[in-house]
Every structure is written in C-alpha cells, then in structure tokens.
Design a protein around this motif. Structure first.
Motif, PDB file in Angstrom:
ATOM      1  N   VAL A   3     -55.295 -21.511  71.832  1.00  0.00           N
ATOM      2  CA  VAL A   3     -55.397 -20.894  72.988  1.00  0.00           C
ATOM      3  C   VAL A   3     -56.303 -19.666  72.851  1.00  0.00           C
ATOM      4  N   LYS A   4     -56.235 -18.987  71.848  1.00  0.00           N
ATOM      5  CA  LYS A   4     -57.459 -17.960  71.715  1.00  0.00           C
ATOM      6  C   LYS A   4     -58.656 -18.327  71.678  1.00  0.00           C
ATOM      7  N   ASP A   5     -59.012 -19.550  71.046  1.00  0.00           N
ATOM      8  CA  ASP A   5     -60.061 -20.178  70.901  1.00  0.00           C
ATOM      9  C   ASP A   5     -60.665 -20.789  72.368  1.00  0.00           C
ATOM     10  N   LEU A   6     -59.850 -21.392  72.789  1.00  0.00           N
ATOM     11  CA  LEU A   6     -60.087 -22.042  74.190  1.00  0.00           C
ATOM     12  C   LEU A   6     -60.571 -20.793  75.353  1.00  0.00           C
ATOM     13  N   ARG A   7     -59.918 -19.663  75.333  1.00  0.00           N
ATOM     14  CA  ARG A   7     -60.021 -18.638  76.176  1.00  0.00           C
ATOM     15  C   ARG A   7     -61.445 -18.050  75.864  1.00  0.00           C
ATOM     16  N   GLU A   8     -61.891 -17.783  74.748  1.00  0.00           N
ATOM     17  CA  GLU A   8     -63.033 -17.132  74.118  1.00  0.00           C
ATOM     18  C   GLU A   8     -64.179 -18.101  74.595  1.00  0.00           C
ATOM     19  N   ASP A   9     -64.000 -19.591  74.020  1.00  0.00           N
ATOM     20  CA  ASP A   9     -65.151 -20.325  74.289  1.00  0.00           C
ATOM     21  C   ASP A   9     -65.472 -20.781  75.784  1.00  0.00           C
ATOM     22  N   LEU A  10     -64.530 -20.369  76.659  1.00  0.00           N
ATOM     23  CA  LEU A  10     -64.556 -20.509  78.222  1.00  0.00           C
ATOM     24  C   LEU A  10     -65.090 -19.321  78.703  1.00  0.00           C
ATOM     25  N   ASN A  11     -64.886 -18.165  77.864  1.00  0.00           N
ATOM     26  CA  ASN A  11     -65.017 -16.653  78.319  1.00  0.00           C
ATOM     27  C   ASN A  11     -64.082 -16.665  79.485  1.00  0.00           C
ATOM     28  N   MET A  12     -62.737 -16.888  79.235  1.00  0.00           N
ATOM     29  CA  MET A  12     -61.730 -16.492  80.166  1.00  0.00           C
ATOM     30  C   MET A  12     -60.652 -16.047  79.616  1.00  0.00           C
ATOM     31  N   PRO A  13     -60.725 -14.821  79.105  1.00  0.00           N
ATOM     32  CA  PRO A  13     -59.569 -14.161  78.226  1.00  0.00           C
ATOM     33  C   PRO A  13     -58.177 -14.206  78.940  1.00  0.00           C
ATOM     34  N   ASP A  14     -58.065 -14.270  80.254  1.00  0.00           N
ATOM     35  CA  ASP A  14     -56.857 -14.399  80.946  1.00  0.00           C
ATOM     36  C   ASP A  14     -56.365 -15.729  81.561  1.00  0.00           C
ATOM     37  N   LEU A  15     -57.031 -16.709  80.958  1.00  0.00           N
ATOM     38  CA  LEU A  15     -56.758 -18.095  81.558  1.00  0.00           C
ATOM     39  C   LEU A  15     -55.401 -18.713  81.507  1.00  0.00           C
ATOM     40  N   PRO A  16     -54.626 -18.755  82.385  1.00  0.00           N
ATOM     41  CA  PRO A  16     -53.120 -19.240  82.264  1.00  0.00           C
ATOM     42  C   PRO A  16     -53.147 -20.458  81.602  1.00  0.00           C
ATOM     43  N   VAL A  17     -52.040 -20.527  80.793  1.00  0.00           N
ATOM     44  CA  VAL A  17     -51.741 -21.894  79.958  1.00  0.00           C
ATOM     45  C   VAL A  17     -50.341 -21.966  80.204  1.00  0.00           C
ATOM     46  N   VAL A  18     -50.037 -23.413  80.561  1.00  0.00           N
ATOM     47  CA  VAL A  18     -48.544 -23.902  80.809  1.00  0.00           C
ATOM     48  C   VAL A  18     -48.508 -24.809  79.619  1.00  0.00           C
ATOM     49  N   VAL A  19     -47.310 -24.728  78.930  1.00  0.00           N
ATOM     50  CA  VAL A  19     -46.950 -25.661  77.823  1.00  0.00           C
ATOM     51  C   VAL A  19     -45.717 -26.267  78.208  1.00  0.00           C
ATOM     52  N   GLY A  20     -45.577 -27.575  77.805  1.00  0.00           N
ATOM     53  CA  GLY A  20     -44.493 -28.050  78.228  1.00  0.00           C
ATOM     54  C   GLY A  20     -43.632 -28.662  77.018  1.00  0.00           C
ATOM     55  N   GLN A  21     -42.288 -28.628  77.106  1.00  0.00           N
ATOM     56  CA  GLN A  21     -41.283 -29.087  76.111  1.00  0.00           C
ATOM     57  C   GLN A  21     -41.430 -30.626  75.974  1.00  0.00           C
ATOM     58  N   ILE A  22     -41.186 -31.034  74.621  1.00  0.00           N
ATOM     59  CA  ILE A  22     -41.224 -32.650  74.438  1.00  0.00           C
ATOM     60  C   ILE A  22     -39.823 -32.987  74.885  1.00  0.00           C
ATOM     61  N   SER A  23     -39.764 -34.179  74.852  1.00  0.00           N
ATOM     62  CA  SER A  23     -38.253 -34.958  75.164  1.00  0.00           C
ATOM     63  C   SER A  23     -37.099 -34.155  74.317  1.00  0.00           C
ATOM     64  N   GLN A  24     -36.037 -34.293  75.126  1.00  0.00           N
ATOM     65  CA  GLN A  24     -34.811 -33.341  74.473  1.00  0.00           C
ATOM     66  C   GLN A  24     -33.873 -34.511  73.754  1.00  0.00           C
ATOM     67  N   TRP A  25     -33.922 -35.852  73.816  1.00  0.00           N
ATOM     68  CA  TRP A  25     -33.129 -36.463  73.000  1.00  0.00           C
ATOM     69  C   TRP A  25     -33.718 -36.720  71.682  1.00  0.00           C
ATOM     70  N   ASN A  26     -32.800 -36.821  70.688  1.00  0.00           N
ATOM     71  CA  ASN A  26     -33.027 -36.863  69.216  1.00  0.00           C
ATOM     72  C   ASN A  26     -33.590 -38.294  68.699  1.00  0.00           C
ATOM     73  N   TRP A  27     -34.973 -38.602  68.872  1.00  0.00           N
ATOM     74  CA  TRP A  27     -35.715 -39.767  68.421  1.00  0.00           C
ATOM     75  C   TRP A  27     -36.162 -39.315  67.103  1.00  0.00           C
ATOM     76  N   THR A  28     -35.798 -38.101  66.441  1.00  0.00           N
ATOM     77  CA  THR A  28     -36.681 -37.677  65.300  1.00  0.00           C
ATOM     78  C   THR A  28     -35.858 -38.170  64.099  1.00  0.00           C
ATOM     79  N   LYS A  29     -34.733 -38.435  63.955  1.00  0.00           N
ATOM     80  CA  LYS A  29     -33.775 -38.785  62.901  1.00  0.00           C
ATOM     81  C   LYS A  29     -33.480 -37.617  62.127  1.00  0.00           C
ATOM     82  N   ARG A  30     -33.704 -36.369  62.556  1.00  0.00           N
ATOM     83  CA  ARG A  30     -33.313 -35.189  61.918  1.00  0.00           C
ATOM     84  C   ARG A  30     -32.206 -34.578  62.546  1.00  0.00           C
ATOM     85  N   GLU A  31     -31.501 -33.944  61.889  1.00  0.00           N
ATOM     86  CA  GLU A  31     -30.105 -33.431  62.374  1.00  0.00           C
ATOM     87  C   GLU A  31     -30.569 -32.526  63.735  1.00  0.00           C
TER      88      GLU A  31
END
Length: 176
Positions: free
Chosen positions: A86-114
């Motif tokens: 995010v730091k690099d994107l904002r710097e390279d786009l010359n937009m230090p306050d560019l909003p970023v919205v990040v999404g969660q991945i799926s909530q069911w356990n497909w990972t085989k980890r506890e």
C-alpha cells in the motif's frame, strides 16, 4: 464472477460515474504483487501502468484489495507485505491518502489447519490500525463456490462482496 460487478452496480445507484481498473490474478500470493518482486509476472508494474492510464480520464478514488488465500497461514507476514504494498502504491501513484479497502477471505475452514482462516480474517479486520485511510469488508455469511474444501465464493457471494466494497468506498468518497 468477481466482486467488480456488484461493486459497479452498487456505485451506479449512487448516481456516481465509476470506472474500474481490474487487475485480478487468481491464485496469486501477495509476494507476487509487491514492488520489485522476483518472478511476479509484473503484477505490481502492470497495476501501476493501468492506474496511471485510467487517471488520464478520471480521478482514482480507491483501491479495493481482495487477495490472501495463498498466504493465510501466516497473517503477520502478510500484514507486513500489505503495509509495504500500500505504501508503494500510494507513493508511485502520488496519492498518499488514497483509500484502500481490504476484504476478508472465506470464513469456512478449507485450510486443513485447526485455526482455519480465523487469524487471517482477524488481522484484516484490524487493517485501519496499521494502514491509514483504509477499511475492511466482512466475508461473513458468504457461500462457497463448489463445497467447503474450496476457498472461493459463489456468484451470489461475489455480488454481495462487491456491494460491501462499494459501501466502504462510498464512505471515503463522501468525505473528500
């Protein structure tokens, strides 16, 4: 289907013209997206190129970021790479306050980890505490594509996820 259609459809109800710069790469690790990544396929450079080209015709309002299935076993390492990205994107786009919205991945356990995806999604939920001008969207209640062994969302879930992204981006747009 990805969240882009649901995002655009929801933004259109706000009577706000929107253009999308889609640069999705299925199955990619965040390691492939960071600036100067070796053997990345040029994902970072291509994202910057596309954004700068689009900025000739309009104003970049936000980045929506939905990625992480390949990296969910190590939320702390992902967090550090996301901060750097995010730091690099904002710097390279010359937009230090560019909003970023990040999404969660799926909530069911497909990972085989506890712990499954819980630690990763908890980290995403706290994104605004470690990346300024950011927010997150929940994956709660979203359904799977094939079955519980598949980390991907079904069409209905993708549309709802896009709507959730639009609602968060709209909040940033109203404050500018």
């Amino acid at each position: 289907v990805g969240p882009a259609y649901g995002f655009a459809k929801t933004m259109a109800t706000k009577k706000h013209p929107v253009g999308l710069i889609v640069n999705a790469r299925g199955g990619s690790s965040i390691r492939s997206w960071v600036k100067n990544a070796k053997q990345s396929g040029g994902y970072y450079d291509e994202a910057i190129r596309r954004a700068k080209e689009a900025m000739k015709y309009g104003t970049l309002k936000a980045i929506i970021w939905h990625q992480g299935e390949a990296d969910c076993s190590n939320p702390e390492a992902y967090k550090q790479k996301l901060i750097s990205l995010v730091k690099d994107l904002r710097e390279d786009l010359n937009m230090p306050d560019l909003p970023v919205v990040v999404g969660q991945i799926s909530q069911w356990n497909w990972t085989k980890r506890e712990a499954g995806t819980i630690p990763f999604n908890q980290m995403i939920k706290k994104v605004s505490s470690f990346i300024p001008y950011s927010d997150w969207v929940s994956s709660k209640g979203l359904g799977w594509y094939k079955d519980e062994k598949d980390p991907h969302f079904n069409t209905e879930a993708q549309l709802l996820l896009g709507k959730r992204y639009a609602e968060k981006v709209w909040k940033f747009c109203k404050h500018k």
